[in-house]
Design a protein around this motif. Structure first.
Motif, PDB file in Angstrom:
ATOM      1  N   PRO A  66     -18.919 132.079  42.208  1.00 31.75           N
ATOM      2  CA  PRO A  66     -18.506 132.740  40.972  1.00 31.75           C
ATOM      3  C   PRO A  66     -17.002 132.979  40.952  1.00 31.75           C
ATOM      4  O   PRO A  66     -16.368 133.100  41.989  1.00 31.75           O
ATOM      5  N   LEU A  67     -16.442 133.039  39.769  1.00 30.83           N
ATOM      6  CA  LEU A  67     -15.026 133.318  39.593  1.00 30.83           C
ATOM      7  C   LEU A  67     -14.859 134.606  38.797  1.00 30.83           C
ATOM      8  O   LEU A  67     -15.697 134.948  37.966  1.00 30.83           O
ATOM      9  N   TYR A 101      -9.225 127.640  35.635  1.00 38.23           N
ATOM     10  CA  TYR A 101     -10.367 126.750  35.863  1.00 38.23           C
ATOM     11  C   TYR A 101     -10.275 125.509  34.979  1.00 38.23           C
ATOM     12  O   TYR A 101      -9.858 125.578  33.818  1.00 38.23           O
ATOM     13  N   GLY A 102     -10.675 124.378  35.509  1.00 40.44           N
ATOM     14  CA  GLY A 102     -10.710 123.162  34.707  1.00 40.44           C
ATOM     15  C   GLY A 102      -9.339 122.729  34.236  1.00 40.44           C
ATOM     16  O   GLY A 102      -8.356 122.756  34.976  1.00 40.44           O
ATOM     17  N   ALA A 103      -9.257 122.350  32.966  1.00 44.12           N
ATOM     18  CA  ALA A 103      -8.012 121.859  32.381  1.00 44.12           C
ATOM     19  C   ALA A 103      -7.663 122.681  31.146  1.00 44.12           C
ATOM     20  O   ALA A 103      -8.512 123.339  30.546  1.00 44.12           O
ATOM     21  N   GLU A 104      -6.395 122.630  30.774  1.00 46.34           N
ATOM     22  CA  GLU A 104      -5.924 123.418  29.643  1.00 46.34           C
ATOM     23  C   GLU A 104      -6.435 122.858  28.316  1.00 46.34           C
ATOM     24  O   GLU A 104      -6.599 121.652  28.156  1.00 46.34           O
ATOM     25  N   TYR A 128     -12.699 130.857  27.344  1.00 44.55           N
ATOM     26  CA  TYR A 128     -11.583 131.731  26.976  1.00 44.55           C
ATOM     27  C   TYR A 128     -11.514 132.848  28.017  1.00 44.55           C
ATOM     28  O   TYR A 128     -12.493 133.572  28.216  1.00 44.55           O
ATOM     29  N   ALA A 129     -10.358 132.972  28.663  1.00 46.84           N
ATOM     30  CA  ALA A 129     -10.255 133.939  29.765  1.00 46.84           C
ATOM     31  C   ALA A 129      -8.904 134.640  29.772  1.00 46.84           C
ATOM     32  O   ALA A 129      -7.870 134.037  29.446  1.00 46.84           O
ATOM     33  N   ALA A 139      -6.433 132.592  27.708  1.00 47.02           N
ATOM     34  CA  ALA A 139      -6.173 131.224  28.145  1.00 47.02           C
ATOM     35  C   ALA A 139      -7.356 130.376  27.708  1.00 47.02           C
ATOM     36  O   ALA A 139      -8.513 130.807  27.800  1.00 47.02           O
ATOM     37  N   VAL A 140      -7.073 129.181  27.218  1.00 43.22           N
ATOM     38  CA  VAL A 140      -8.124 128.283  26.723  1.00 43.22           C
ATOM     39  C   VAL A 140      -8.292 127.139  27.732  1.00 43.22           C
ATOM     40  O   VAL A 140      -7.347 126.413  28.009  1.00 43.22           O
ATOM     41  N   ARG A 141      -9.496 127.006  28.266  1.00 46.28           N
ATOM     42  CA  ARG A 141      -9.747 126.013  29.315  1.00 46.28           C
ATOM     43  C   ARG A 141     -10.987 125.181  28.985  1.00 46.28           C
ATOM     44  O   ARG A 141     -11.871 125.623  28.251  1.00 46.28           O
TER      45      ARG A 141
END
Length: 228
Positions: free
Chosen positions: A162-163, A171-174, A183-184, A221-223
């Motif tokens: 878990p994160l 996490y992942g890509a932008e 969304y974080a 942040a959008v990932r």
């Protein structure tokens, strides 16, 4: 709103990168043992370096213990994924939608991995909000925002641990994804899967983490997951 305020924040329970896996616990214990040994050594008279002993730090786990805990971790993760092994009974339709029971219908044309995310999310959609939930065991009696998103992604094989919400910012890509967009920020995390929002912040009104309505995303942040 209580579920939104500090949900998954990198403070309190989630200040440290809290993880579920036994190997992470092993590393933490080893680090603590080494730190305690270093403090004890600093209080002793200096010795001849040539006489230094290469023995493991007192209290550190042996290689055999580490191997045992790694095997247990892999077994726990395999068991968790076996629990969500098939999407055969996942309801599908022309588009994603939320059912009256609080679970989600997956689109017929969604990739299998996306259907597995929806399946895993359905399993905890109506579980209560619990601060730190999902960070002590994969299967818990409640989940916070980051624990909820982690559970759903891990059920599809997209996470091994878990994160916190802050870690999801990297996490992942932008940018947004085609099927899954996360969304974080430091205090909260939620995601859209096939157009449906999976979010603890609206659960108090609807009784489920799945929601049709969107929400403001300024300050997040959008990932996305590459390919999805």
């Amino acid at each position: 709103m209580a579920a939104l305020t500090g949900c998954g924040a990198d403070r309190g329970h989630e200040t440290h990168d809290v993880v579920l896996t036994p190997e992470a616990a092993t590393h933490a214990r080893a680090d603590q043992a080494r730190a305690e040994a270093d403090r004890a050594t600093a209080q002793l008279p200096k010795e001849n370096p040539a006489a230094a002993d290469d023995a493991p730090s007192p209290g550190a786990p042996s290689d055999a213990e580490v191997r045992t805990e790694l095997r247990q971790a892999r077994k726990a993760l395999a068991s968790f994924r076996a629990y969500l092994d098939t999407t055969a009974y996942l309801p599908t339709g022309p588009r994603a939608r939320v059912l009256r029971d609080g679970t989600a219908v997956a689109p017929d044309d969604a990739p299998e991995v996306v259907k597995r995310v929806i399946l895993a999310a359905n399993a905890i959609a109506k579980f209560p909000y619990k601060w730190g939930g999902g960070h002590g065991a994969w299967r818990d009696n409640g989940y916070d925002c980051s624990g909820s998103v982690s559970f759903a992604l891990a059920g599809a094989g997209l996470l091994n641990r878990p994160l916190t919400s802050g870690l999801f910012m990297r996490y992942g890509a932008e940018g947004p994804g085609k099927w899954i967009t996360i969304y974080a920020n430091q205090g909260h995390v939620f995601m859209f899967v096939a157009g449906l929002r999976f979010d603890t912040s609206g659960q108090g009104r609807s009784g489920t983490r799945w929601q049709d309505a969107t929400r403001a995303v300024s300050g997040f942040a959008v990932r996305h997951i590459p390919g999805l």
